[in-house]
Design a protein around this motif. Structure first.
Motif: not given
Length: 161
Positions: A126-129, A101-109, A12-14, A143-145
């Motif tokens: 992200s803007n996804d709660k 979103e899961a991919d982004a979280i896992l890559q960050s972890m 969504d940010v992209m 960071i909330w979008y």
């Protein structure tokens, strides 16, 4: 030497930045990218997020656009960490709409737990709660979008909704 922060973004940010803002106001887009380049040493695009951005609509214009933006802003790169679909499913179940979103979280972890990557911190934008909460539950900085857009607005750049 430890790099500055890394920012990991979701689809969504992209769409908001790379599609809507870039197409509507290239000057504002350049200003946003300049600000991001000052704060972050890298902006990572997770593989699944990239696929969602490019393939869900099978939009060749978006592929060309993303290629140009990555060429112009070399701190914007594909995430170097790979995540398997089973890892994604273990985090969010079989909900395809949450895969990026899961991919982004896992890559960050994985980046945080790896000695291969040196950085001060890694942030998930992200803007996804639910995704923000999931990231927080996994001890990631978020960071909330909408907050990001307010910060950018304070310097005079308006990002369309």
């Amino acid at each position: 030497m430890i790099a500055k922060e890394i920012l990991v973004i979701d689809n969504d940010v992209m769409v908001s930045l790379f599609h809507s803002l870039y197409r509507s106001n290239k000057v504002s887009f350049s200003e946003v990218m300049r600000i991001l380049g000052i704060k972050y040493s890298r902006i990572w695009i997770p593989q699944t997020v990239r696929q969602e951005f490019l393939l869900k609509r099978n939009d060749r214009r978006r592929k060309k656009l993303l290629s140009k933006i990555k060429q112009d802003y070399q701190f914007l790169t594909d995430c170097p960490i790979k995540v398997g679909i089973n890892e994604i499913y273990s985090l969010v179940g079989n909900k395809e709409e949450n895969n990026g979103e899961a991919d982004a979280i896992l890559q960050s972890m994985k980046a945080k737990s790896s000695s291969d990557y040196k950085f001060k911190d890694i942030y998930f934008l992200s803007n996804d709660k639910a995704a923000i909460q999931n990231a927080k539950n996994n001890n990631l900085s978020t960071i909330w979008y909408k907050d990001f857009k307010l910060q950018i607005r304070e310097i005079g750049v308006i990002i369309p909704s």
